[in-house]
Design an enzyme around this catalytic site. Structure first.
Site, PDB file in Angstrom:
ATOM      1  N   CYS A 100       0.834  -1.203   0.000  1.00 33.93           N
ATOM      2  CA  CYS A 100       0.000   0.000   0.000  1.00 33.93           C
ATOM      3  C   CYS A 100       0.871   1.257   0.000  1.00 33.93           C
ATOM      4  O   CYS A 100       0.583   2.228  -0.697  1.00 33.93           O
ATOM      5  CB  CYS A 100      -0.910  -0.030   1.218  1.00 33.93           C
ATOM      6  SG  CYS A 100      -2.064   1.333   1.263  1.00 33.93           S
ATOM      7  N   CYS A 200      -4.668  -2.340   5.369  1.00 33.04           N
ATOM      8  CA  CYS A 200      -4.212  -0.980   5.121  1.00 33.04           C
ATOM      9  C   CYS A 200      -5.278  -0.178   4.378  1.00 33.04           C
ATOM     10  O   CYS A 200      -5.630  -0.498   3.253  1.00 33.04           O
ATOM     11  CB  CYS A 200      -2.935  -1.061   4.290  1.00 33.04           C
ATOM     12  SG  CYS A 200      -2.427   0.486   3.583  1.00 33.04           S
TER      13      CYS A 200
END
Length: 395
Positions: A100, A200
């Protein structure tokens, strides 16, 4: 005034980071990243991103900074979620937080910020940025956060020099209690907010629940391998070269159904990962059962009793060239070179003494002590003192 775009997540860390930047005289713009709204995969009954985006907006309002939401869900799905499913299907264990940061926050998001005329992009990570001049060239450093308990440098282990150059980490020199203290004094809505758990930027979802909605259940056997198995009694050969030895030490044990005893059934080998001990639902053991390997092709989970089971322990790992990354490119190793470092194979693991060995096909990381549950697909990161200088995907 230099312009900084900060990723406001609706949490306390990014809230305080935004305040500190303003105090330092930057022109600050807050952006909230909306990363998920795919109804085919239910995340949870609640809608966490709505609450988070509302908190981020209230913080921006309180600090007197412009705020907007950007929808990155398309990029998030193609770059993170699809990649994760693909890796789990292959029996590997990806790290969504590292991905991410590399793919979304410091790439897609950073490009949006630079298009808004930003000089820098800031996040609420517990890490620091340094810079040194060497042979007339500037090198940016990724340094551990001062709060050893919260240091998040590992999650940024795939950043490049060009990404670091444009990044700021305002809270890296603070501890978590100091950050909460600042937020409380400012009366920010996020002051007492719990740290987000789960995927995330997706929110309150447990990974297995998420995976089960895409990877279909498929019943298979749970097999227990004894500590005394002949598989662990391989005679150590005389090695012609150091590379032969490293290859031997990092080699995966090949398990077959006949090597152990069937002790239960599971709903899909791709839901499980090496080192996992929860969710097996098998009793009758003195010590906990750990997963020592998964075979997604045959849909079998191999387990062993006790955390010192030889199936969990290894002293070396390998990274293929195409999955090797140097944050400090000027320190990268050439063929035949070695380097003494400290390394970790997971977030929050205490740093371990290790030696890097560069070979033609990639890089070996040889540890001084045995490491438990090195899972293919996870990231290993290495440091010199408190500087993270490189990382790679465990092959």
């Amino acid at each position: 005034m230099k312009r900084v775009v900060i990723g406001l997540s609706g949490g306390v860390d990014s809230s305080v980071a935004a305040y500190l930047l303003k105090e330092q005289g930057y022109e600050v713009i807050g952006l909230f990243m909306k990363n998920w709204h795919d109804d085919s995969v239910t995340i949870s009954d609640e809608c966490p991103w709505l609450e988070d985006s509302n908190d981020a907006m209230l913080v921006a309002d309180k600090l007197g900074i412009p705020f907007q939401t950007v929808d990155l869900s398309e990029e998030y799905k193609s770059r993170i979620v699809d990649y994760m499913f693909h890796e789990y299907e292959k029996g590997r264990t990806p790290n969504p937080d590292v991905l991410c940061n590399r793919e979304i926050k410091f790439d897609v998001f950073m490009k949006i910020a630079l298009n808004l005329g930003a000089d820098f992009v800031a996040t609420g990570h517990y890490c620091r940025k340094g810079r040194i001049e060497k042979n007339g060239k500037t090198h940016y450093q990724l340094l551990a956060g001062v709060d050893a308990n919260k240091d998040q440098s590992y999650f940024l282990c795939q950043l490049s020099q060009s990404q670091l150059k444009k990044s700021l980490f305002p809270i890296g020199a603070l501890t978590k209690p100091e950050v909460r203290d600042i937020a409380t004094k400012l009366d920010l809505i996020t002051a007492e907010k719990k740290d987000s758990q789960g995927l995330c930027f997706i929110g309150k979802v447990k990974l297995p629940d998420f995976l089960q909605q895409q990877l279909k259940p498929k019943e298979g056997f749970i097999v227990e391998i004894s500590k005394e198995s002949d598989l662990y009694k391989t005679e150590i050969p005389n090695f012609k070269t150091e590379e032969d030895k490293l290859h031997f030490l990092s080699k995966k044990t090949e398990y077959q159904l006949e090597a152990g005893k069937i002790i239960g059934k599971h709903q899909g080998a791709h839901y499980y990962t090496k080192g996992q001990r929860r969710g097996l639902g098998v009793g009758g053991h003195v010590e906990p059962l750990f997963i020592i390997d998964t075979n997604v092709d045959d849909n079998i989970i191999y387990t062993g009793e006790g955390k010192d089971h030889p199936g969990l322990l290894k002293k070396a790992l390998f990274i293929a060239n195409d999955e090797l990354h140097w944050v400090r490119e000027d320190l990268s190793l050439h063929l035949g070179e070695t380097m003494e470092v400290q390394a970790r194979i997971r977030y929050r693991q205490p740093l371990q003494k290790a030696t890097l060995h560069k070979v033609e096909t990639g890089l070996y990381v040889a540890f001084e002590a045995f490491q438990s549950a090195m899972a293919e697909g996870q990231f290993v990161a290495w440091y010199i003192k408190d500087e993270l200088i490189g990382s790679g995907v465990i092959s």
